[in-house]
Design a protein around this motif. Structure first.
Motif, mmCIF file in Angstrom:
data_model
loop_
_atom_site.group_PDB
_atom_site.id
_atom_site.type_symbol
_atom_site.label_atom_id
_atom_site.label_comp_id
_atom_site.label_asym_id
_atom_site.label_seq_id
_atom_site.Cartn_x
_atom_site.Cartn_y
_atom_site.Cartn_z
ATOM 1 N N PRO A 39 0.839 -1.207 0.000
ATOM 2 C CA PRO A 39 0.000 0.000 0.000
ATOM 3 C C PRO A 39 0.872 1.256 0.000
ATOM 4 O O PRO A 39 1.956 1.271 0.593
ATOM 5 N N SER A 40 0.389 2.299 -0.652
ATOM 6 C CA SER A 40 1.195 3.506 -0.842
ATOM 7 C C SER A 40 1.430 4.285 0.441
ATOM 8 O O SER A 40 2.320 5.114 0.494
ATOM 9 N N TYR A 41 0.683 4.014 1.469
ATOM 10 C CA TYR A 41 0.794 4.801 2.687
ATOM 11 C C TYR A 41 1.657 4.124 3.760
ATOM 12 O O TYR A 41 1.688 4.575 4.900
ATOM 13 N N VAL A 42 2.341 3.048 3.429
ATOM 14 C CA VAL A 42 3.206 2.380 4.407
ATOM 15 C C VAL A 42 4.619 2.245 3.839
ATOM 16 O O VAL A 42 4.814 2.204 2.637
ATOM 17 N N HIS A 43 5.580 2.169 4.726
ATOM 18 C CA HIS A 43 6.962 1.924 4.327
ATOM 19 C C HIS A 43 7.289 0.483 4.706
ATOM 20 O O HIS A 43 7.655 0.192 5.840
ATOM 21 N N ARG A 44 7.129 -0.415 3.762
ATOM 22 C CA ARG A 44 7.449 -1.808 4.077
ATOM 23 C C ARG A 44 8.184 -2.481 2.930
ATOM 24 O O ARG A 44 7.980 -3.630 2.621
ATOM 25 N N GLY A 45 9.032 -1.743 2.275
ATOM 26 C CA GLY A 45 9.820 -2.329 1.203
ATOM 27 C C GLY A 45 9.202 -2.101 -0.153
ATOM 28 O O GLY A 45 8.193 -1.436 -0.314
ATOM 29 N N SER A 46 9.837 -2.664 -1.142
ATOM 30 C CA SER A 46 9.459 -2.422 -2.535
ATOM 31 C C SER A 46 8.367 -3.365 -3.007
ATOM 32 O O SER A 46 7.953 -4.294 -2.307
ATOM 33 N N ALA A 47 7.973 -3.125 -4.212
ATOM 34 C CA ALA A 47 7.057 -4.037 -4.896
ATOM 35 C C ALA A 47 7.811 -5.322 -5.244
ATOM 36 O O ALA A 47 9.033 -5.382 -5.163
ATOM 37 N N GLY A 67 9.487 2.677 -2.831
ATOM 38 C CA GLY A 67 9.462 3.709 -3.865
ATOM 39 C C GLY A 67 9.412 5.114 -3.308
ATOM 40 O O GLY A 67 10.006 6.041 -3.862
ATOM 41 N N TYR A 68 8.702 5.301 -2.208
ATOM 42 C CA TYR A 68 8.597 6.625 -1.598
ATOM 43 C C TYR A 68 9.976 7.104 -1.152
ATOM 44 O O TYR A 68 10.374 8.234 -1.443
ATOM 45 N N ASP A 69 10.729 6.222 -0.481
ATOM 46 C CA ASP A 69 12.090 6.571 -0.073
ATOM 47 C C ASP A 69 12.959 6.882 -1.281
ATOM 48 O O ASP A 69 13.716 7.851 -1.298
ATOM 49 N N VAL A 75 15.401 12.990 -5.569
ATOM 50 C CA VAL A 75 15.268 14.452 -5.519
ATOM 51 C C VAL A 75 16.460 15.059 -4.788
ATOM 52 O O VAL A 75 17.057 16.043 -5.252
ATOM 53 N N ALA A 76 16.835 14.482 -3.655
ATOM 54 C CA ALA A 76 17.975 14.992 -2.887
ATOM 55 C C ALA A 76 19.264 14.925 -3.701
ATOM 56 O O ALA A 76 20.070 15.863 -3.686
#
Length: 111
Positions: A39-47, A67-69, A75-76
């Protein structure tokens, strides 16, 4: 939707419980790819990607970073002087393709 390379069928469904299932499958004449996204709202690794071709299954992922990370790390890096990994024209073409596909699916559903 019918395209020059074949038919695309878009199916979406929802259920009565709070358990999102973010999956995508593309089936070709001799291969299939299955993508399973967290789910897009959790940080639990990649697809996780699974490619099936002639009975052989190759699996990629999950990887530690999601992906979010990765988006923010990219960007950084650019803000710190790194060149973008992808040409902007290529990225723009991807967005146009996705929008065209969504529009074609919406027209098909409206029929």
């Amino acid at each position: 939707a019918q395209g020059p390379a074949g038919v695309i069928e878009f199916v979406a469904r929802t259920g009565g419980m709070w358990a999102p299932d973010w999956t995508f499958a593309a089936v070709g004449a001799d291969a299939q790819i299955n993508l399973d996204f967290p789910p897009s709202y959790v940080h639990r690794g990649s697809a996780v990607a699974e490619v099936v071709r002639r009975g052989e299954v190759r699996r990629f992922g999950p990887f530690d970073a999601d992906g979010y990370d990765r988006e923010w790390l990219e960007v950084a890096a650019i803000l710190n002087g790194a060149a973008p990994r992808y040409d902007l024209d290529h990225l723009r073409a991807d967005i146009v393709y996705a929008l065209d596909l969504a529009e074609a699916c919406a027209k098909e559903v409206a029929r």
